[in-house]
Design a protein around this motif. Structure first.
Motif, mmCIF file in Angstrom:
data_model
loop_
_atom_site.group_PDB
_atom_site.id
_atom_site.type_symbol
_atom_site.label_atom_id
_atom_site.label_comp_id
_atom_site.label_asym_id
_atom_site.label_seq_id
_atom_site.Cartn_x
_atom_site.Cartn_y
_atom_site.Cartn_z
ATOM 1 N N PRO A 1 -22.077 41.083 -8.025
ATOM 2 C CA PRO A 1 -22.505 39.599 -7.704
ATOM 3 C C PRO A 1 -22.080 38.552 -9.203
ATOM 4 C CG PRO A 1 -24.527 40.880 -8.579
ATOM 5 C CD PRO A 1 -24.058 41.557 -8.451
ATOM 6 N N GLU A 2 -21.389 39.850 -10.106
ATOM 7 C CA GLU A 2 -21.267 38.944 -11.455
ATOM 8 C C GLU A 2 -19.408 39.368 -11.631
ATOM 9 O OE1 GLU A 2 -21.842 43.317 -12.073
ATOM 10 O OE2 GLU A 2 -23.144 41.671 -11.469
ATOM 11 N N GLU A 3 -19.150 39.851 -10.199
ATOM 12 C CA GLU A 3 -17.520 39.952 -9.936
ATOM 13 C C GLU A 3 -16.890 39.165 -8.963
ATOM 14 O OE1 GLU A 3 -16.701 43.746 -10.230
ATOM 15 O OE2 GLU A 3 -17.001 44.501 -11.996
ATOM 16 N N ALA A 4 -18.295 38.244 -7.937
ATOM 17 C CA ALA A 4 -17.703 37.864 -6.814
ATOM 18 C C ALA A 4 -16.561 36.773 -6.970
ATOM 19 C CB ALA A 4 -18.733 37.550 -6.630
ATOM 20 N N GLU A 5 -17.321 36.075 -8.080
ATOM 21 C CA GLU A 5 -16.436 34.731 -8.117
ATOM 22 C C GLU A 5 -14.949 34.965 -8.590
ATOM 23 O OE1 GLU A 5 -15.954 31.509 -7.268
ATOM 24 O OE2 GLU A 5 -17.492 31.531 -7.244
ATOM 25 N N THR A 6 -14.973 35.778 -9.488
ATOM 26 C CA THR A 6 -13.661 36.148 -10.014
ATOM 27 C C THR A 6 -12.677 37.289 -9.335
ATOM 28 O OG1 THR A 6 -14.498 36.169 -12.497
ATOM 29 C CG2 THR A 6 -12.347 37.848 -12.010
ATOM 30 N N LEU A 7 -13.107 37.436 -8.476
ATOM 31 C CA LEU A 7 -12.583 38.565 -7.471
ATOM 32 C C LEU A 7 -12.436 37.754 -6.469
ATOM 33 C CD1 LEU A 7 -14.352 42.265 -7.237
ATOM 34 C CD2 LEU A 7 -11.869 41.350 -8.014
ATOM 35 N N GLY A 8 -13.098 36.530 -6.184
ATOM 36 C CA GLY A 8 -12.818 35.824 -4.827
ATOM 37 C C GLY A 8 -11.529 34.619 -5.048
ATOM 38 N N ARG A 9 -10.283 35.246 -6.153
ATOM 39 C CA ARG A 9 -9.569 34.510 -6.537
ATOM 40 C C ARG A 9 -8.396 35.050 -5.259
ATOM 41 N NH1 ARG A 9 -11.165 34.076 -12.024
ATOM 42 N NH2 ARG A 9 -11.968 32.659 -12.896
ATOM 43 N N ARG A 10 -9.078 36.393 -5.766
ATOM 44 C CA ARG A 10 -7.868 37.293 -4.995
ATOM 45 C C ARG A 10 -8.326 38.274 -3.135
ATOM 46 N NH1 ARG A 10 -4.835 41.630 -8.042
ATOM 47 N NH2 ARG A 10 -3.327 41.195 -6.126
ATOM 48 N N ILE A 11 -9.349 37.891 -3.427
ATOM 49 C CA ILE A 11 -9.786 38.236 -1.698
ATOM 50 C C ILE A 11 -10.656 36.871 -1.159
ATOM 51 C CG2 ILE A 11 -11.574 40.077 -0.541
ATOM 52 C CD1 ILE A 11 -10.632 42.066 -3.367
ATOM 53 N N PRO A 12 -10.902 35.708 -0.741
ATOM 54 C CA PRO A 12 -11.213 35.115 -0.543
ATOM 55 C C PRO A 12 -12.837 35.113 0.154
ATOM 56 C CG PRO A 12 -9.134 34.553 -0.142
ATOM 57 C CD PRO A 12 -9.200 35.770 -0.082
ATOM 58 N N LEU A 13 -12.581 36.057 0.928
ATOM 59 C CA LEU A 13 -14.241 36.217 1.619
ATOM 60 C C LEU A 13 -15.037 36.366 0.278
ATOM 61 C CD1 LEU A 13 -13.643 39.437 3.986
ATOM 62 C CD2 LEU A 13 -13.638 36.786 4.515
ATOM 63 N N LEU A 14 -14.723 37.207 -0.721
ATOM 64 C CA LEU A 14 -15.316 36.504 -1.376
ATOM 65 C C LEU A 14 -16.740 36.030 -2.237
ATOM 66 C CD1 LEU A 14 -14.748 40.444 -3.207
ATOM 67 C CD2 LEU A 14 -16.387 39.673 -1.525
ATOM 68 N N ALA A 15 -16.108 34.623 -2.123
ATOM 69 C CA ALA A 15 -15.925 33.266 -2.953
ATOM 70 C C ALA A 15 -16.650 32.735 -2.680
ATOM 71 C CB ALA A 15 -14.826 31.974 -2.687
ATOM 72 N N GLY A 16 -17.179 32.191 -3.331
ATOM 73 C CA GLY A 16 -19.039 31.332 -3.818
ATOM 74 C C GLY A 16 -19.835 32.119 -2.457
ATOM 75 N N ARG A 17 -19.656 33.216 -2.740
ATOM 76 C CA ARG A 17 -20.902 34.877 -2.156
ATOM 77 C C ARG A 17 -21.403 35.177 -3.603
ATOM 78 N NH1 ARG A 17 -19.689 32.843 3.035
ATOM 79 N NH2 ARG A 17 -18.047 34.007 3.697
ATOM 80 N N ALA A 18 -22.996 35.466 -3.264
ATOM 81 C CA ALA A 18 -24.068 35.236 -4.036
ATOM 82 C C ALA A 18 -25.449 36.193 -3.683
ATOM 83 C CB ALA A 18 -24.237 33.945 -4.865
ATOM 84 N N LEU A 19 -25.897 36.847 -4.779
ATOM 85 C CA LEU A 19 -27.070 37.570 -4.165
ATOM 86 C C LEU A 19 -28.155 36.057 -3.421
ATOM 87 C CD1 LEU A 19 -28.958 39.629 -7.653
ATOM 88 C CD2 LEU A 19 -26.938 40.123 -5.230
ATOM 89 N N VAL A 20 -28.629 36.913 -2.549
ATOM 90 C CA VAL A 20 -29.816 35.828 -1.702
ATOM 91 C C VAL A 20 -31.868 36.013 -2.998
ATOM 92 C CG1 VAL A 20 -30.736 35.225 0.089
ATOM 93 C CG2 VAL A 20 -28.690 35.464 -0.161
ATOM 94 N N LYS A 21 -31.926 34.766 -3.302
ATOM 95 C CA LYS A 21 -33.420 35.390 -3.933
ATOM 96 C C LYS A 21 -33.520 36.480 -4.759
ATOM 97 C CE LYS A 21 -35.978 32.639 -0.924
ATOM 98 N NZ LYS A 21 -37.108 32.970 0.471
ATOM 99 N N GLY A 22 -31.832 36.783 -5.688
ATOM 100 C CA GLY A 22 -32.197 38.007 -6.267
ATOM 101 C C GLY A 22 -31.973 39.336 -5.715
ATOM 102 N N ARG A 23 -31.317 38.862 -4.327
ATOM 103 C CA ARG A 23 -31.703 40.700 -3.378
ATOM 104 C C ARG A 23 -29.731 40.727 -2.421
ATOM 105 N NH1 ARG A 23 -36.006 40.609 1.001
ATOM 106 N NH2 ARG A 23 -35.126 43.060 1.260
ATOM 107 N N PRO A 24 -29.198 41.641 -3.021
ATOM 108 C CA PRO A 24 -28.150 41.655 -1.523
ATOM 109 C C PRO A 24 -28.104 41.054 -0.951
ATOM 110 C CG PRO A 24 -29.063 44.717 -3.348
ATOM 111 C CD PRO A 24 -29.627 43.367 -2.766
ATOM 112 N N ALA A 25 -27.122 40.494 -0.496
ATOM 113 C CA ALA A 25 -26.897 40.395 0.973
ATOM 114 C C ALA A 25 -25.874 40.174 1.407
ATOM 115 C CB ALA A 25 -26.905 38.575 0.698
ATOM 116 N N ALA A 26 -25.516 40.477 3.190
ATOM 117 C CA ALA A 26 -24.034 40.328 3.678
ATOM 118 C C ALA A 26 -24.215 39.175 4.218
ATOM 119 C CB ALA A 26 -24.443 41.286 5.005
ATOM 120 N N TYR A 27 -22.747 38.685 4.196
ATOM 121 C CA TYR A 27 -22.426 37.491 5.359
ATOM 122 C C TYR A 27 -21.764 38.080 5.863
ATOM 123 C CZ TYR A 27 -23.986 35.444 0.989
ATOM 124 O OH TYR A 27 -24.601 34.803 -0.249
ATOM 125 N N VAL A 28 -21.568 37.537 7.200
ATOM 126 C CA VAL A 28 -20.462 37.404 8.458
ATOM 127 C C VAL A 28 -20.058 36.887 9.244
ATOM 128 C CG1 VAL A 28 -20.929 38.923 10.675
ATOM 129 C CG2 VAL A 28 -22.598 39.581 8.820
#
Length: 685
Positions: free
Chosen positions: A638-665
């Motif tokens: 979660p702490e790397e998603a925003e930074t990596l999202g600049r090169r891997i757009p699939l990760l941009a704006g993604r975060a944990l859901v209520k503190g739990r790991p989450a899958a975005y499809v």
């Protein structure tokens, strides 16, 4: 007194270092000598595991009389096709045009400028098999060179013009549509061997990439026929002699239509591609038989074909103790000496071992009928089945241990970038799907080996590595296959360095291989040694062509990194072969797989969570378990998603859901709500 090949790195060339033939390695010095002495070139191309290469070497190249003819009248050049696929491809195409067939050893006769004017494969030292003797061929070439030079030069010039055609191909207009895939499938149905599986008759090659396309066709259309064709073929091969029933891994090909008697060499690329298609079959069907073959094959590679630093060796020879297949064949007496008479008799029946044998008085082990059928025999009982299964498992282990005491076939220990890329991808995918951390770690070590030992300071790859020395400029397939392996490794580890390295390798292709005028990529780089032609390869023969591997890697990177320019380049490659794909599908298995993915609506899966979090690992494993031919997978803490999202757009704006790991499809350009439970993800996938 050794010849010049004593300084070669190739084990195949070193096998010829003590021939009386005055061999040269391919290079400007050899060509210059041919020009200076006005002699034709005899070009001999082979590889270390090639049985008939060894036969011709023993019969002809060790013969002082034949060597004297070669030394007096020719400049003789020996090439390892695995180190120099560029030379092999050019002259194999010429041989096919001249004779309608090809193979190794390849024996070509060239002008001093490298233009081919006559060729063949194996020539015996005396006339037999309806073939002219090598002596007769040599004397005929000498006479033509002296007395018919104008005709030789005309033939050579015409052949050079013919070889240049791939550089003159142009993309073809028209739609790229699923109908191309359907037509390709229809063509394959007509080629299919409905009795023994596979395609064609003897010799029969395991066309793994074509089988992978059929699995994709099944997944795309829901038609059970392509899956049935694949399952039938996979069972026939794995129960046949082409599969090593004791040690795992596949031999090169079958000399008969039944997959019974193989050519015994084992090639790294075959085992990478076949393990991959067995993996896909397991993912689709869940049948444990396919998983067993995957694991036995990959365990063989890790046990016997792996360098301590992480690279994978190229081949295992067909011969040992001077005999083809000697290491792999058995007699009933040898089996009973290991197992005893009672259990030995059962195992002889199970593996089809007889007194008369099926190969030169001995037996290639195969499974003519499953244990269920064996248990139904009149002298057996169905309730014997658990006992029989235990006997077979015990026997395979004990026979393998006994076989390990035999003299093993030689191993070609050079590490080739392209073949390692293929194995890296299969290990990564198998590690993810089967939850085998050791496979993933082997893929990771292999990636590090290639990047640490097989590229120069500027980031350009080498083709080959052996004994601490990397050499030969890499070819298109080296860059593309390694890129495919790195992308697969990223998707099972979420270690972004592998993804960015794959992107960098494709940029090298764009800079040094790409044809900016017509599109698609050349086989060799723009700063490669100049040969008589600069070819483009599209056909998937024993391994993926560079252009098909590039297209496959480019599509995945385009979807992971939001790079539509990569999709444009892949589309151009498909257009070059648009009319040939449905007509000659068995020559374009990997390209058809890439086109299938290109034509599918994209599906992207992003998983956010710490890699050490069990909940993240469950989601990740859930996404890796099924065969998803349309999907790409990205992930980050979660702490790397925003930074990596600049090169891997699939990760941009993604975060944990209520503190739990989450899958975005996201599917068909529509994103679902994030998922935190594995069963929800299973239902969605």
């Amino acid at each position: 007194m050794p010849n010049r090949l004593i300084h070669a790195s190739s084990p195949y060339l070193l096998q010829h270092a003590h021939n009386p033939v005055d061999w040269w390695e391919w290079g400007p010095e050899a060509l210059a000598r041919a020009r200076a002495e006005d002699k034709p070139i005899f070009l001999s191309v082979g590889y270390g595991a090639c049985h008939w290469c060894h036969v011709m070497a023993h019969e002809s190249f060790e013969d002082p009389e034949i060597a004297a003819i070669l030394n007096d009248h020719f400049i003789s050049i020996k090439v390892d096709r695995e180190e120099r696929p560029d030379i092999d491809a050019i002259y194999m195409e010429a041989l096919m045009a001249m004779t309608g067939s090809g193979g190794w050893p390849m024996s070509m006769f060239l002008t001093p400028d490298g233009e081919p004017f006559y060729g063949g494969t194996y020539f015996p030292p005396v006339e037999r098999y309806g073939m002219p003797s090598f002596r007769r061929v040599l004397h005929s070439i000498i006479r033509s060179w002296r007395e018919q030079r104008d005709q030789v030069n005309r033939t050579a010039a015409a052949m050079r013009r013919n070889l240049a055609y791939t550089a003159e191909l142009k993309p073809q207009p028209g739609d790229l549509a699923p109908e191309i895939l359907d037509a390709a499938f229809d063509s394959l149905v007509h080629l299919y061997d409905h009795y023994d599986g596979g395609f064609g008759s003897r010799p029969k090659f395991p066309q793994a990439m074509t089988l992978a396309f059929l699995l994709r066709q099944h997944m795309r259309t829901g038609d059970p026929a392509p899956l049935a064709m694949v399952e039938h073929t996979l069972r026939q091969m794995a129960n046949g002699g082409i599969y090593d029933q004791l040690g795992g891994g596949f031999h090169r090909y079958s000399t008969d239509e039944r997959w019974l008697i193989p050519h015994f060499e084992k090639m790294l690329y075959d085992n990478a591609l076949l393990a991959q298609v067995y993996l896909y079959a397991w993912q689709i069907t869940g049948k444990s038989f396919y998983r067993r073959i995957v694991e036995e094959t990959l365990d063989y590679v890790l046990r016997e074909m792996t360098h301590p630093l992480g690279g994978f060796f190229s081949t295992q020879d067909a011969d040992s103790e001077g005999e083809e297949g000697r290491f792999f064949v058995w007699t009933p007496a040898e089996i009973k000496a290991v197992l005893g008479d009672a259990e030995g008799e059962i195992i002889c029946r199970y593996f089809g071992v007889t007194e008369q044998g099926n190969f030169e008085g001995r037996n290639v082990l195969h499974v003519p009928e499953d244990l269920d059928a064996l248990a139904q025999k009149p002298d057996m009982r169905p309730d014997f089945l658990p006992y029989l299964a235990d006997v077979v498992a015990m026997a395979r282990k004990r026979l393998f241990e006994a076989r390990e005491k035999r003299v093993k076939p030689a191993r070609d220990e050079k590490v080739l970038a392209a073949w390692n890329g293929l194995m890296m991808r299969t290990l990564a995918e198998a590690g993810g799907a089967l939850d085998r951390a050791d496979y993933i770690e082997s893929a990771r070590r292999n990636a590090a080996f290639i990047l640490d030992h097989m590229q120069d300071a500027s980031g350009r790859l080498f083709r080959s590595w052996k004994d601490g020395r990397a050499q030969f400029s890499a070819y298109l397939e080296d860059y593309a296959d390694v890129a495919e392996g790195l992308i697969a490794l990223y998707q099972v580890t979420f270690e972004s360095r592998w993804l960015f390295q794959a992107e960098r390798l494709l940029e090298v292709i764009h800079q040094h291989f790409w044809d900016d005028d017509q599109g698609a990529a050349f086989h060799t780089a723009d700063d490669h040694e100049a040969l008589i032609v600069r070819r483009k390869d599209f056909m998937d023969n024993a391994e993926p062509s560079g252009n098909s591997a590039y297209a496959s890697a480019a599509i995945r990177l385009a979807r992971l990194l939001d790079r539509p320019d990569l999709l444009d380049r892949a589309e151009v490659i498909f257009r070059f072969m648009r009319h040939r794909l449905p007509a000659q599908p068995s020559a374009f298995g990997h390209l058809l797989c890439a086109l299938d993915m290109f034509l599918r609506p994209s599906r992207e899966i992003a998983i956010i969570g710490d890699a050490e979090d069990p909940a993240q690992r469950v989601l990740h494993q859930t996404a890796l378990r099924p065969f998803l031919p349309d999907a790409v997978l990205a992930g980050a803490a979660p702490e790397e998603a925003e930074t990596l999202g600049r090169r891997i757009p699939l990760l941009a704006g993604r975060a944990l859901v209520k503190g739990r790991p989450a899958a975005y499809v996201c599917q068909n350009f529509v994103c679902h709500l994030p998922i935190t439970e594995a069963d929800e993800l299973i239902n969605l996938l």
